[in-house]
Write an enzyme that holds these catalytic residues in place. Structure first.
Site, short mmCIF file in Angstrom:
data_model
loop_
_atom_site.label_atom_id
_atom_site.label_comp_id
_atom_site.label_asym_id
_atom_site.label_seq_id
_atom_site.Cartn_x
_atom_site.Cartn_y
_atom_site.Cartn_z
N GLY A 122 0.84 -1.05 0.24
CA GLY A 122 -0.10 0.01 0.08
C GLY A 122 0.88 1.34 0.12
N GLY A 154 0.73 6.07 0.31
CA GLY A 154 -0.19 7.16 0.61
C GLY A 154 0.63 8.22 0.79
CE LYS A 189 3.32 4.32 8.87
NZ LYS A 189 2.40 4.53 10.14
CG ASP A 242 -6.88 7.11 11.40
OD1 ASP A 242 -8.07 7.25 10.97
OD2 ASP A 242 -5.86 6.94 10.49
#
Length: 771
Positions: free
Chosen positions: A15, A17, A37, A131
């Site tokens: 992923g 972003g 990450k 979140d």
């Protein structure tokens, strides 16, 4: 080339972003797969963003929980910064919802419970996630869920700028209040609601409207299944103080509600449902579904092959010392691996050796020794006779024996041939004298031909459908009809489930699903309805092939009646002719149904309301009504208007009130003509208003008009006017009259002069008018 963490090889991107990217990587020395990450390069050059990234890593070192993705290592050098995490082999809850729309209430409860347990660990340390959303919940292939991404987590009570994902932000976040564990409880409940209904509690795409909904709109608890409505109401309470104070408290409430609504085995069914949903998305798993451990079976024990965890532990320790900047949390790699190694090392072998030969099923029905051996003779039996001898003399299997497997003892499979001993012939019978001898010819018993014992295969019984059970059929605000079906079978062979959705008896959707490999299946079935469905019955009928024992099953949802809409509104406005004072309003309404329609009417004069009335129409689709209002006096020169609201429609009309001069009556009350030639009259005039009118008067004598005059009348509505005229000597025997007219109205009065005396001259008239 993008910077990569030293000691790891990137396999694929999971992923990306604005803040960075997450990749699937493998640890070079051990081959263990991890998730890394990476902080975006532009943010790494921002001291505040880098400090925040480091703070997230430090925070993760304290979060050790089975429901939170494990932190392994933080790496930073001149090239970049990265957080190395446990690779959770699963798919995001968002992916499941995107594919299935809903998970079903039991599966949603399992996801909520797992996530809340992860949040409870954070809350116990005084942290707020802030979140929680479907993208940050990973559902593993075994149905367990893990919470990820603590990127914006803060200490409880911290007053910071509101952050989060708007559809799941608690009201206090929209209002700029401090974050608390109740903030996470609200977000988790919103996700729980979406799992069950297929939509979020509040769905506006306009941020300001969405914020208002979270702050003030009613909680849509009626969209949720009835057993969990109280749970939804508690978790989505507007005030933080009205929600459960922490995730741990909410877990206790969840378990009580789940037990009461779905029984003791709700969690097991929910977990199975999640496993089935994840299995439908194999391509989204970071790694292929894990295979069971490889087992090498020997006589008496089983050994499991390790996956190199010892090497991973030692290599991770060396890597932490060699990299430029590593947080102390890197030792968690060794801790996590050590736990796995100890668990495997402590696995004890079974106390009783496993006899593989004895465990194998017999390839043929048991032998009956009495059918193969002769009756025992007198004396001590031969130890080689009987069943033991048969087994010892049996021919070996046509398949070579497996190494390490004894070749003696019970058959190991294949075809076994047994040679029975040759039977003893039957002795001849001695004839007797009485009765007369009958000659018997002894028939020798034939020697059976040795034949191999055939291998028999027990046929597998056909799979049948033992039963079908349906859950409640619901239709949400988006016209999505959703139901669930549970199928129980007697075997694992393929069966077919057919679901038909019908509206008012008409089939609108047919779905067929092939099922195999289990004895019980639960499937969530849904169909988005189109067209006008309000007031109709929606039915889901489930049949199976082969046919279920109880036949077809159906679930029905009665949709609420269609709301009555006003399709047309027409008005008329009129005022009675002057001097009328009554205004009449004609109202005509057409509607789509026979439900109630509230109607409100207002009468205004020169913009000011002078009258108002309300009523309700119902029972028809077309209505005609007339309402009226009477003024104290005619509103001459004013603007009269009416406003009518019917349902969601509004209409208005207006008119100007003109009052032109008008005469109601003209009368000649008295008229006279004297002998001396003096004529006079008294005239009255009644008008409609005070507008000026003109009065015309004429005196006629012997057919000739001898006098006329006009008088302007104004300022009143009733007048009396006297007129006169001197003619002189009037002719004898002549007709005379006074005539008055005004505004189209007229009147007259008169008479005849006396007859003339003989031989007299008529006087010459001398005209004179007198008023």
């Amino acid at each position: 080339m993008e910077w990569t963490a030293p000691g790891y090889t990137e396999l694929s991107e999971l992923g990306a972003g604005a803040s960075g990217r997450v990749v699937l990587a493998v640890h070079d020395d051990t081959g263990v797969k991890v998730a890394i990450k990476y902080l975006a390069e532009r943010l790494r050059r921002d001291p505040a963003a880098l400090a925040r990234f480091q703070s997230e890593a430090r925070l993760l070192t304290t979060l050790r929980d089975a429901h939170i993705a494990t932190f392994w290592e933080y790496i930073q050098d001149a090239g970049g910064a990265a957080i190395v995490m446990e690779l959770v082999n699963g798919v995001s809850l968002r992916a499941l919802l995107r594919e299935q729309w809903v998970t079903g209430p039991e599966a949603a409860l399992v996801v909520l419970k797992g996530s809340l347990l992860g949040l409870a660990r954070a809350h116990a340390l005084g942290l707020v996630h802030r979140d929680y959303k479907p993208e940050n919940v990973i559902v593993r292939e075994d149905g367990a869920s893990k919470l990820v991404d603590f990127g914006i987590a803060v200490r409880q009570g911290t007053q910071v700028q509101p952050e989060g994902t708007p559809p799941y932000m608690a009201p206090e976040m929209w209002a700029g209040g401090p974050a608390s564990p109740a903030t996470d409880v609200y977000a988790a409940t919103a996700v729980f609601f979406e799992c069950m209904t297929g939509h979020r509690p509040y769905r506006s795409t306009e941020p300001s409207v969405l914020g208002y909904q979270h702050l003030h709109a009613p909680i849509p608890i009626h969209d949720a299944p009835e057993p969990v409505r109280e749970l939804v109401a508690r978790g989505l309470a507007k005030e933080p103080a009205l929600r459960p104070p922490s995730a741990a408290d909410f877990v206790a409430e969840l378990e009580r509600a789940a037990l009461a609504g779905y029984g003791e085995d709700w969690e097991e069914r929910g977990r199975r449902r999640l496993v089935a949903l994840v299995a439908l998305l194999p391509l989204l798993l970071p790694s292929p579904p894990s295979a069971p451990p490889e087992v090498n079976v020997t006589m008496g024990r089983s050994s499991f092959r390790s996956s190199g965890t010892h090497a991973m532990r030692s290599t991770a320790m060396r890597a932490m010392r060699n990299n430029a900047v590593r947080l102390a949390a890197g030792v968690s790699v060794a801790v996590a691996v050590a736990v796995a190694v100890v668990a495997l090392a402590n696995r004890e072998p079974p106390t009783t050796p496993v006899d593989v030969v004895a465990a194998l099923p017999s390839p043929s029905p048991p032998l009956n020794p009495a059918e193969l051996l002769p009756p025992p003779t007198t004396g001590t039996p031969d130890p080689g006779e009987g069943p033991s001898r048969i087994a010892a003399s049996a021919h070996p299997s046509t398949t070579p024996p497996t190494a390490g497997t004894p070749t003696t003892g019970a058959p190991t499979g294949g075809t076994t041939t047994t040679k029975p001993p040759k039977p003893t012939p039957t002795p001849k019978k001695t004839p007797t004298t009485t009765p007369p001898p009958v000659k018997h010819t002894p028939t020798p018993t034939p020697t059976p031909t040795p034949t191999p014992t055939p291998t028999t295969t027990t046929p597998t019984p056909a799979t049948k459908v033992a039963g079908v059970a349906l859950g409640r059929l619901t239709v949400n605000a988006d016209a999505l009809a959703t139901g669930s079906a549970t199928i129980r079978t007697t075997g694992t062979a393929q069966v077919t489930l057919t679901a038909r959705f019908s509206v008012a008896g008409t089939v609108v959707r047919t779905t067929r699903i092939r099922l195999s490999g289990a004895l019980s299946y639960t499937r969530v079935l849904s169909h988005r309805l189109t067209g006008k469905t309000c007031g109709a019955s929606v039915t889901m009928t489930v049949t199976t092939t082969p046919k279920a024992a109880g036949g077809a099953k159906s679930a029905t949802a009665e949709l609420p009646a269609c709301p009555t809409r006003v399709t047309g509104l027409r008005l008329s406005l009129s005022l009675a002719e002057q001097p009328g004072r009554t205004a009449s309003v004609g109202i005509r309404v057409t509607a789509s149904g026979t439900g109630e329609i509230p109607v409100n009417a207002r009468v205004l004069l020169n913009g000011k309301q002078v009258a108002q009335g309300t009523t309700t129409f119902s029972g028809k689709t077309v209505y005609s009504r007339t309402v009226s209002h009477t003024f104290k006096e005619r509103p001459c020169g004013g603007v009269l208007s009416v406003e009518v609201t019917a349902g969601d429609r509004r209409a208005s009309r207006q008119l100007s009130v003109d009052c032109p001069a008008g005469v109601r009556q003209v009368s000649v009350l008295r008229a006279a003509f004297s002998q001396r030639g003096l004529a006079s009259a008294v005239i009255t005039v009644a008008t409609l208003n005070e507008q000026p009118v003109r009065l015309s008067v004429a005196f006629v004598l012997a057919g000739k008009t001898l006098h006329t005059e006009q008088v302007e009348l104004s300022g009143k509505t009733a007048y009396t006017q006297t007129v006169s005229f001197t003619y002189g000597k009037a002719p004898c025997g002549a007709a005379w009259s006074w005539t008055a007219s005004a505004g189209g109205r007229d009147d007259s009065a008169g008479g005849t002069t006396p007859e003339c005396p003989s031989q007299e001259e008529s006087p010459t008239p001398s005209p004179r008018s007198e008023r």
